[in-house]
Design an enzyme around this catalytic site. Structure first.
Site, PDB file in Angstrom:
ATOM      1  N   TYR A  22       0.815  -1.212   0.000  1.00 54.02           N
ATOM      2  CA  TYR A  22       0.000   0.000   0.000  1.00 54.02           C
ATOM      3  C   TYR A  22       0.852   1.268   0.000  1.00 54.02           C
ATOM      4  O   TYR A  22       0.705   2.115  -0.855  1.00 54.02           O
ATOM      5  CB  TYR A  22      -0.938   0.011   1.214  1.00 54.02           C
ATOM      6  CG  TYR A  22      -1.916   1.159   1.211  1.00 54.02           C
ATOM      7  CD1 TYR A  22      -3.009   1.154   0.351  1.00 54.02           C
ATOM      8  CD2 TYR A  22      -1.757   2.243   2.057  1.00 54.02           C
ATOM      9  CE1 TYR A  22      -3.915   2.203   0.331  1.00 54.02           C
ATOM     10  CE2 TYR A  22      -2.654   3.303   2.048  1.00 54.02           C
ATOM     11  CZ  TYR A  22      -3.738   3.284   1.190  1.00 54.02           C
ATOM     12  OH  TYR A  22      -4.622   4.329   1.173  1.00 54.02           O
ATOM     13  N   ASP A  81      12.188  10.985  12.052  1.00 56.32           N
ATOM     14  CA  ASP A  81      11.262  10.071  12.718  1.00 56.32           C
ATOM     15  C   ASP A  81      10.019   9.898  11.848  1.00 56.32           C
ATOM     16  O   ASP A  81       9.796  10.652  10.903  1.00 56.32           O
ATOM     17  CB  ASP A  81      10.882  10.622  14.097  1.00 56.32           C
ATOM     18  CG  ASP A  81      12.101  10.979  14.938  1.00 56.32           C
ATOM     19  OD1 ASP A  81      12.892  10.069  15.241  1.00 56.32           O
ATOM     20  OD2 ASP A  81      12.267  12.172  15.285  1.00 56.32           O
ATOM     21  N   TYR A  88      -6.817   0.668  11.478  1.00 56.59           N
ATOM     22  CA  TYR A  88      -7.804   1.239  10.567  1.00 56.59           C
ATOM     23  C   TYR A  88      -9.089   0.424  10.529  1.00 56.59           C
ATOM     24  O   TYR A  88     -10.187   0.968  10.478  1.00 56.59           O
ATOM     25  CB  TYR A  88      -7.172   1.310   9.168  1.00 56.59           C
ATOM     26  CG  TYR A  88      -8.021   1.878   8.075  1.00 56.59           C
ATOM     27  CD1 TYR A  88      -8.444   3.196   8.102  1.00 56.59           C
ATOM     28  CD2 TYR A  88      -8.378   1.091   6.973  1.00 56.59           C
ATOM     29  CE1 TYR A  88      -9.208   3.727   7.066  1.00 56.59           C
ATOM     30  CE2 TYR A  88      -9.133   1.622   5.937  1.00 56.59           C
ATOM     31  CZ  TYR A  88      -9.542   2.935   5.987  1.00 56.59           C
ATOM     32  OH  TYR A  88     -10.291   3.459   4.966  1.00 56.59           O
ATOM     33  N   HIS A 127      -6.648   8.176   8.051  1.00 54.93           N
ATOM     34  CA  HIS A 127      -6.261   7.674   6.736  1.00 54.93           C
ATOM     35  C   HIS A 127      -5.063   8.409   6.146  1.00 54.93           C
ATOM     36  O   HIS A 127      -4.174   7.798   5.576  1.00 54.93           O
ATOM     37  CB  HIS A 127      -7.476   7.810   5.807  1.00 54.93           C
ATOM     38  CG  HIS A 127      -7.289   7.238   4.443  1.00 54.93           C
ATOM     39  ND1 HIS A 127      -6.976   8.001   3.338  1.00 54.93           N
ATOM     40  CD2 HIS A 127      -7.406   5.963   3.994  1.00 54.93           C
ATOM     41  CE1 HIS A 127      -6.886   7.226   2.274  1.00 54.93           C
ATOM     42  NE2 HIS A 127      -7.145   5.988   2.632  1.00 54.93           N
ATOM     43  N   HIS A 189      -9.524  11.396   0.673  1.00 52.83           N
ATOM     44  CA  HIS A 189      -8.592  10.327   0.294  1.00 52.83           C
ATOM     45  C   HIS A 189      -7.172  10.817   0.051  1.00 52.83           C
ATOM     46  O   HIS A 189      -6.222  10.052   0.224  1.00 52.83           O
ATOM     47  CB  HIS A 189      -9.108   9.615  -0.959  1.00 52.83           C
ATOM     48  CG  HIS A 189      -8.281   8.447  -1.373  1.00 52.83           C
ATOM     49  ND1 HIS A 189      -7.277   8.534  -2.330  1.00 52.83           N
ATOM     50  CD2 HIS A 189      -8.278   7.153  -0.961  1.00 52.83           C
ATOM     51  CE1 HIS A 189      -6.715   7.357  -2.485  1.00 52.83           C
ATOM     52  NE2 HIS A 189      -7.299   6.489  -1.675  1.00 52.83           N
ATOM     53  N   HIS A 312      -4.846   5.824  -8.236  1.00 53.12           N
ATOM     54  CA  HIS A 312      -4.727   5.902  -6.778  1.00 53.12           C
ATOM     55  C   HIS A 312      -3.894   7.068  -6.273  1.00 53.12           C
ATOM     56  O   HIS A 312      -4.100   7.519  -5.153  1.00 53.12           O
ATOM     57  CB  HIS A 312      -4.144   4.600  -6.228  1.00 53.12           C
ATOM     58  CG  HIS A 312      -4.352   4.418  -4.753  1.00 53.12           C
ATOM     59  ND1 HIS A 312      -3.334   4.549  -3.834  1.00 53.12           N
ATOM     60  CD2 HIS A 312      -5.473   4.145  -4.044  1.00 53.12           C
ATOM     61  CE1 HIS A 312      -3.807   4.343  -2.614  1.00 53.12           C
ATOM     62  NE2 HIS A 312      -5.109   4.098  -2.718  1.00 53.12           N
ATOM     63  N   ASP A 320      12.892  16.225 -15.507  1.00 52.29           N
ATOM     64  CA  ASP A 320      13.818  16.467 -16.618  1.00 52.29           C
ATOM     65  C   ASP A 320      14.766  17.640 -16.351  1.00 52.29           C
ATOM     66  O   ASP A 320      15.523  18.047 -17.234  1.00 52.29           O
ATOM     67  CB  ASP A 320      13.063  16.672 -17.927  1.00 52.29           C
ATOM     68  CG  ASP A 320      12.097  17.855 -17.881  1.00 52.29           C
ATOM     69  OD1 ASP A 320      12.118  18.617 -16.904  1.00 52.29           O
ATOM     70  OD2 ASP A 320      11.307  18.003 -18.837  1.00 52.29           O
ATOM     71  N   GLU A 326       6.811  18.071 -13.976  1.00 53.71           N
ATOM     72  CA  GLU A 326       5.977  17.088 -14.626  1.00 53.71           C
ATOM     73  C   GLU A 326       5.136  16.425 -13.521  1.00 53.71           C
ATOM     74  O   GLU A 326       5.295  16.736 -12.359  1.00 53.71           O
ATOM     75  CB  GLU A 326       6.810  16.034 -15.354  1.00 53.71           C
ATOM     76  CG  GLU A 326       7.665  16.590 -16.485  1.00 53.71           C
ATOM     77  CD  GLU A 326       8.865  17.394 -16.013  1.00 53.71           C
ATOM     78  OE1 GLU A 326       9.049  18.519 -16.553  1.00 53.71           O
ATOM     79  OE2 GLU A 326       9.586  16.945 -15.108  1.00 53.71           O
TER      80      GLU A 326
END
Length: 413
Positions: A22, A81, A88, A127, A189, A312, A320, A326
């Protein structure tokens, strides 16, 4: 754009046949000057670091359901740290109502030393988190973002919390916490932080949030001592009848020249299939004094039976070495919508970008750093393998070394 460089990265496999995957993050942990990696998944709970000298895996801690992390030198001893949230629950639907714990893990300063765990606080369905200076410069603060507000209610309002470093970090049982009550978010999210000079002349960290509401910029007004929220855009709204999700899933801002908010890149909506950019209609560098226009760049496949797509994570950086950012997009899979795509601005004002696939590995997240010390930014990925969502075939950790950019940055145009 006549001298545009074609991106090329050389892959090095670090670990394969993982039992979960993850999170991946680049940070300096060990005794070398190079960037190491921290990698883990939710199901096994084994948080490990991979030493840049040989990429051998070393344990940090085992936690129940670790999700998001960030890092900083919390005890001011010169070592980075870790701040991490855990317990969760299986998914955001059946999240643990007693979990969402946040701790900081004290770097022992030796390769095989024990990382001491210190409690910060908790919030159900914790989260994402970022550590920085959001309201002042004297003490560290943890911006904490649960994804939902309560179990079995996906679209419940999730609070935004701020934990402040206590006067004595070793004696405190937890950190003081305040709720940022000017916010109202659901399915939060993604988050990225940007340091901005405010109207009081102070550089403080601000946050771009990706949620069901879309893309929001959250900043503390130091002069008036209050939080401000500005909506950049409402994200993807056309799929909600089919998928149940709307808004944005992840976000970052790209730099062009001296403008640190030249464009905003997003994956939309939650676990979505759409890559979009938000483009400004003016020259102002502030994200709040312009009109933002949303341009869809790509739609990667159809959503699955859970209403989810392959996208995700997104991150902006200057790969570059031309002085302009980018951005990379992480797709968890399955193929052909799997890997990392590299986007380069042709005309950011009008949302014109070109792209290349630079990896075919399942990618849950992307860590960016100069791993080999040659003056060029590289990236690393970890395969997405989370029970209840999506499990890639043979989840792997790999580093991709930049082999196309000049080793020194081109002077600003």
């Amino acid at each position: 754009m006549q001298n545009m460089l074609i991106p090329h990265f050389e892959r090095q496999l670090i670990e394969e046949h993982r039992r979960d995957g993850y999170w991946i993050e680049a940070m300096r942990i060990g005794d070398s000057s190079g960037y190491d990696l921290v990698g883990y998944g939710l199901n096994m709970g084994e948080v490990n670091w991979y030493h840049n000298s040989d990429w051998n895996k070393r344990p940090i801690v085992e936690l129940s359901g670790p999700v998001g992390m960030h890092h900083a030198d919390i005890n001011r001893n010169g070592r980075a740290d870790i701040v991490i949230c855990y317990q969760y629950g299986a998914t955001m639907v059946d999240c643990d109502p007693t979990g969402g714990k946040i701790a900081w893990l004290e770097n022992p300063g030796t390769l095989d030393g024990t990382w001491t765990q210190h409690f910060i606080g908790r919030a159900t369905a914790m989260h994402r988190l970022k550590i920085g200076h959001f309201t002042q410069k004297e003490k560290l603060e943890v911006l904490a973002l649960p994804i939902v507000g309560e179990p079995h209610n996906i679209h419940s309002i999730a609070p935004v919390l701020l934990f402040t470093e206590p006067d004595t970090i070793y004696a405190a049982s937890e950190w003081p916490c305040t709720k940022i009550d000017t916010t109202n978010y659901r399915v939060t999210h993604g988050v990225s932080i940007k340091r901005v000079k405010n109207n009081a002349g102070t550089y403080l960290d601000t946050a771009l949030l990706a949620s069901e509401e879309g893309i929001s910029w959250l900043a503390f007004d130091a002069a008036n001592r209050r939080w401000q929220r500005h909506l950049i855009g409402t994200g993807e709204t056309s799929q909600v009848a089919q998928t149940g999700f709307k808004g944005s899933g992840d976000v970052d801002a790209g730099i062009i020249g001296k403008d640190h908010f030249a464009y905003i890149a997003a994956v939309e909506p939650f676990h979505g299939n759409t890559v979009a950019v938000y483009c400004k209609d003016g020259n102002q560098e502030s994200p709040v004094q312009v009109q933002w226009n949303r341009v869809v760049l790509d739609v990667y496949g159809e959503t699955d039976s859970h209403g989810e797509g392959p996208g995700h994570f997104v991150i902006c950086a200057d790969f570059d070495n031309d002085g302009d950012d980018e951005f990379l997009v992480a797709l968890r899979g399955p193929m052909p919508w799997q890997g990392v795509f590299y986007y380069k601005a042709i005309d950011a004002r009008n949302g014109v970008f070109t792209k290349w696939r630079v990896s075919s590995d399942s990618a849950a997240r992307i860590a960016v750093a100069d791993f080999d010390g040659d003056g060029r930014l590289d990236f690393a990925t970890i395969g997405y393998a989370v029970q209840g969502y999506y499990v890639a075939e043979n989840p792997q950790i790999a580093v991709f070394y930049n082999k196309f950019a000049p080793t020194e940055r081109v002077p600003s145009r």
